[in-house]
Scaffold this motif. Structure first.
Motif, PDB file in Angstrom:
ATOM      1  N   VAL A   1       1.549  -3.568  19.460  1.00 47.85           N
ATOM      2  CA  VAL A   1       2.448  -3.266  18.614  1.00 47.85           C
ATOM      3  C   VAL A   1       2.064  -3.919  16.639  1.00 47.85           C
ATOM      4  CG1 VAL A   1       4.127  -4.212  19.081  1.00 47.85           C
ATOM      5  CG2 VAL A   1       3.120  -5.795  17.464  1.00 47.85           C
ATOM      6  N   ASP A   2       2.515  -3.333  15.530  1.00 44.08           N
ATOM      7  CA  ASP A   2       2.722  -3.462  13.974  1.00 44.08           C
ATOM      8  C   ASP A   2       1.198  -2.360  14.074  1.00 44.08           C
ATOM      9  OD1 ASP A   2       2.421  -4.364  11.269  1.00 44.08           O
ATOM     10  OD2 ASP A   2       1.543  -6.473  12.041  1.00 44.08           O
ATOM     11  N   ARG A   3       1.092  -1.391  14.757  1.00 42.56           N
ATOM     12  CA  ARG A   3       0.390   0.185  14.211  1.00 42.56           C
ATOM     13  C   ARG A   3       0.307   0.214  12.632  1.00 42.56           C
ATOM     14  NH1 ARG A   3      -0.093   2.980  19.920  1.00 42.56           N
ATOM     15  NH2 ARG A   3       1.071   0.925  21.094  1.00 42.56           N
ATOM     16  N   ARG A   4      -0.843   0.486  12.140  1.00 41.45           N
ATOM     17  CA  ARG A   4      -1.215   0.569  10.703  1.00 41.45           C
ATOM     18  C   ARG A   4      -2.594   1.475  10.890  1.00 41.45           C
ATOM     19  NH1 ARG A   4       1.245  -4.525   7.455  1.00 41.45           N
ATOM     20  NH2 ARG A   4       2.389  -5.584   8.702  1.00 41.45           N
ATOM     21  N   ALA A   5      -2.245   2.234   9.385  1.00 40.37           N
ATOM     22  CA  ALA A   5      -3.601   3.132   9.999  1.00 40.37           C
ATOM     23  C   ALA A   5      -4.201   3.159   8.342  1.00 40.37           C
ATOM     24  CB  ALA A   5      -3.962   4.636  10.507  1.00 40.37           C
ATOM     25  N   GLY A   6      -4.818   3.618   7.825  1.00 37.65           N
ATOM     26  CA  GLY A   6      -4.395   4.657   6.406  1.00 37.65           C
ATOM     27  C   GLY A   6      -6.409   5.460   6.211  1.00 37.65           C
ATOM     28  N   LEU A   7      -6.901   6.526   5.575  1.00 39.76           N
ATOM     29  CA  LEU A   7      -7.335   7.144   4.809  1.00 39.76           C
ATOM     30  C   LEU A   7      -8.207   6.882   3.530  1.00 39.76           C
ATOM     31  CD1 LEU A   7      -9.976   8.735   6.372  1.00 39.76           C
ATOM     32  CD2 LEU A   7      -7.984  11.028   5.816  1.00 39.76           C
ATOM     33  N   HIS A   8      -9.675   6.636   3.138  1.00 43.59           N
ATOM     34  CA  HIS A   8      -9.453   6.972   1.550  1.00 43.59           C
ATOM     35  C   HIS A   8     -10.791   7.915   1.707  1.00 43.59           C
ATOM     36  CE1 HIS A   8     -10.956   4.866  -1.570  1.00 43.59           C
ATOM     37  NE2 HIS A   8     -10.525   4.775  -2.442  1.00 43.59           N
ATOM     38  N   SER A   9     -10.391   8.394   0.635  1.00 40.75           N
ATOM     39  CA  SER A   9     -11.406   9.327   0.387  1.00 40.75           C
ATOM     40  C   SER A   9     -12.269   8.994  -1.033  1.00 40.75           C
ATOM     41  CB  SER A   9     -10.993  10.857   0.178  1.00 40.75           C
ATOM     42  OG  SER A   9     -10.437  11.240   1.992  1.00 40.75           O
ATOM     43  N   ASN A  10     -12.687   9.021  -1.412  1.00 40.34           N
ATOM     44  CA  ASN A  10     -13.734   9.267  -2.602  1.00 40.34           C
ATOM     45  C   ASN A  10     -14.754   9.721  -2.634  1.00 40.34           C
ATOM     46  OD1 ASN A  10     -16.185   7.622  -1.836  1.00 40.34           O
ATOM     47  ND2 ASN A  10     -15.293   5.875  -2.051  1.00 40.34           N
ATOM     48  N   MET A  11     -16.086   9.731  -3.649  1.00 40.40           N
ATOM     49  CA  MET A  11     -17.024  10.906  -4.214  1.00 40.40           C
ATOM     50  C   MET A  11     -17.521  10.784  -2.907  1.00 40.40           C
ATOM     51  SD  MET A  11     -17.281  11.947  -7.914  1.00 40.40           S
ATOM     52  CE  MET A  11     -18.723  10.706  -8.284  1.00 40.40           C
ATOM     53  N   GLN A  12     -17.867   9.231  -2.308  1.00 38.70           N
ATOM     54  CA  GLN A  12     -19.089   9.001  -1.935  1.00 38.70           C
ATOM     55  C   GLN A  12     -18.988   8.907  -0.195  1.00 38.70           C
ATOM     56  OE1 GLN A  12     -21.681   9.460  -4.395  1.00 38.70           O
ATOM     57  NE2 GLN A  12     -22.718   7.372  -3.327  1.00 38.70           N
ATOM     58  N   TYR A  13     -17.621   8.902   0.120  1.00 41.48           N
ATOM     59  CA  TYR A  13     -17.662   8.466   1.773  1.00 41.48           C
ATOM     60  C   TYR A  13     -15.874   8.197   1.777  1.00 41.48           C
ATOM     61  CZ  TYR A  13     -17.158   3.575   0.631  1.00 41.48           C
ATOM     62  OH  TYR A  13     -16.629   2.527   0.036  1.00 41.48           O
ATOM     63  N   ASP A  14     -15.920   8.302   3.037  1.00 43.16           N
ATOM     64  CA  ASP A  14     -14.167   8.418   3.722  1.00 43.16           C
ATOM     65  C   ASP A  14     -14.284   7.610   4.490  1.00 43.16           C
ATOM     66  OD1 ASP A  14     -13.843  10.749   1.983  1.00 43.16           O
ATOM     67  OD2 ASP A  14     -13.560  11.874   4.388  1.00 43.16           O
ATOM     68  N   VAL A  15     -12.850   6.201   4.604  1.00 42.91           N
ATOM     69  CA  VAL A  15     -12.724   5.445   5.568  1.00 42.91           C
ATOM     70  C   VAL A  15     -11.376   5.903   6.236  1.00 42.91           C
ATOM     71  CG1 VAL A  15     -12.535   2.711   5.159  1.00 42.91           C
ATOM     72  CG2 VAL A  15     -14.113   3.686   3.448  1.00 42.91           C
ATOM     73  N   VAL A  16     -11.514   5.538   7.011  1.00 41.72           N
ATOM     74  CA  VAL A  16     -10.676   4.985   8.221  1.00 41.72           C
ATOM     75  C   VAL A  16     -10.114   4.337   8.318  1.00 41.72           C
ATOM     76  CG1 VAL A  16      -9.717   6.328  10.324  1.00 41.72           C
ATOM     77  CG2 VAL A  16     -10.962   7.632   9.047  1.00 41.72           C
ATOM     78  N   LEU A  17      -9.090   3.849   8.715  1.00 46.96           N
ATOM     79  CA  LEU A  17      -8.382   2.262   8.610  1.00 46.96           C
ATOM     80  C   LEU A  17      -7.618   2.069  10.072  1.00 46.96           C
ATOM     81  CD1 LEU A  17      -8.149   0.420   5.476  1.00 46.96           C
ATOM     82  CD2 LEU A  17     -10.087   0.646   6.503  1.00 46.96           C
ATOM     83  N   LEU A  18      -7.658   1.453  10.919  1.00 47.25           N
ATOM     84  CA  LEU A  18      -6.727   1.383  11.796  1.00 47.25           C
ATOM     85  C   LEU A  18      -7.037  -0.545  12.325  1.00 47.25           C
ATOM     86  CD1 LEU A  18      -5.080   2.048  14.461  1.00 47.25           C
ATOM     87  CD2 LEU A  18      -7.084   2.896  15.372  1.00 47.25           C
ATOM     88  N   ALA A  19      -4.951  -0.966  11.981  1.00 49.01           N
ATOM     89  CA  ALA A  19      -5.205  -2.222  12.134  1.00 49.01           C
ATOM     90  C   ALA A  19      -4.689  -2.428  13.719  1.00 49.01           C
ATOM     91  CB  ALA A  19      -4.466  -2.646  11.387  1.00 49.01           C
TER      92      ALA A  19
END
Length: 168
Positions: free
Chosen positions: A46-64
């Motif tokens: 439950v309480d599933r959350r996600a994000g994708l942050h992109s910048n010039m150096q790298y991309d970050v995927v978040l999952l909670a």
């Protein structure tokens, strides 16, 4: 070059107000994040959350997501190297700490600030000889926080210096 790297590292660790809102994809869903990372989120989560942050150096995927602690342990077991224990957060960040590419963007505390009930591990594709590790598509830092007895929030941060496919 070194100056640019140091500025990016400083910006991630001590983001300004504009950096906290910059570079986030709007359509990142937990299903998308699970697919990109190769993780199978428990059906009971439950309480599933996600994000994708992109910048010039790298991309970050978040999952909670949040599950019963027993279910969290079943999720984590095949992602740990055989014979290892998850580490505890022995050097926490101060309360209020945020990152430009962090979980605070998802309305959650940064796991680096949590101590009681916090366990940490990391895993890369194929690192353990389990189907779960074999399915991984990115290296991931996984933090499990039992924030109340019997209830654990799983935090997954996977990053890549190659561009990660954006959500549809």
């Amino acid at each position: 070059m070194l100056g640019t790297v140091l500025m990016v590292m400083y910006g991630v660790r001590y983001p300004g107000a504009d950096q906290k809102e910059c570079c986030w994809e709007q359509d990142a869903t937990p299903e998308w994040a699970a697919s990109v990372t190769g993780l199978r989120v428990p059906d009971t989560a439950v309480d599933r959350r996600a994000g994708l942050h992109s910048n010039m150096q790298y991309d970050v995927v978040l999952l909670a997501f949040t599950v019963r602690t027993e279910e969290a342990d079943k999720f984590l077991e095949p992602l740990r190297r055989q014979g290892t224990q998850m580490a505890h957060n022995r050097h926490p960040e101060a309360p209020g700490y945020t990152r430009g590419d962090g979980f605070s963007h998802l309305g959650l505390p940064e796991p680096e600030t949590l101590v009681d009930g916090m366990r940490i591990t990391s895993v890369c594709p194929g690192e353990t000889k389990t189907p779960e590790s074999g399915a991984l598509r990115l290296c991931a830092k996984i933090q499990a926080h039992e924030f109340q007895p019997g209830t654990t929030r799983i935090y997954v941060r996977a990053d890549s210096d190659a561009t990660i496919e954006k959500p549809a």
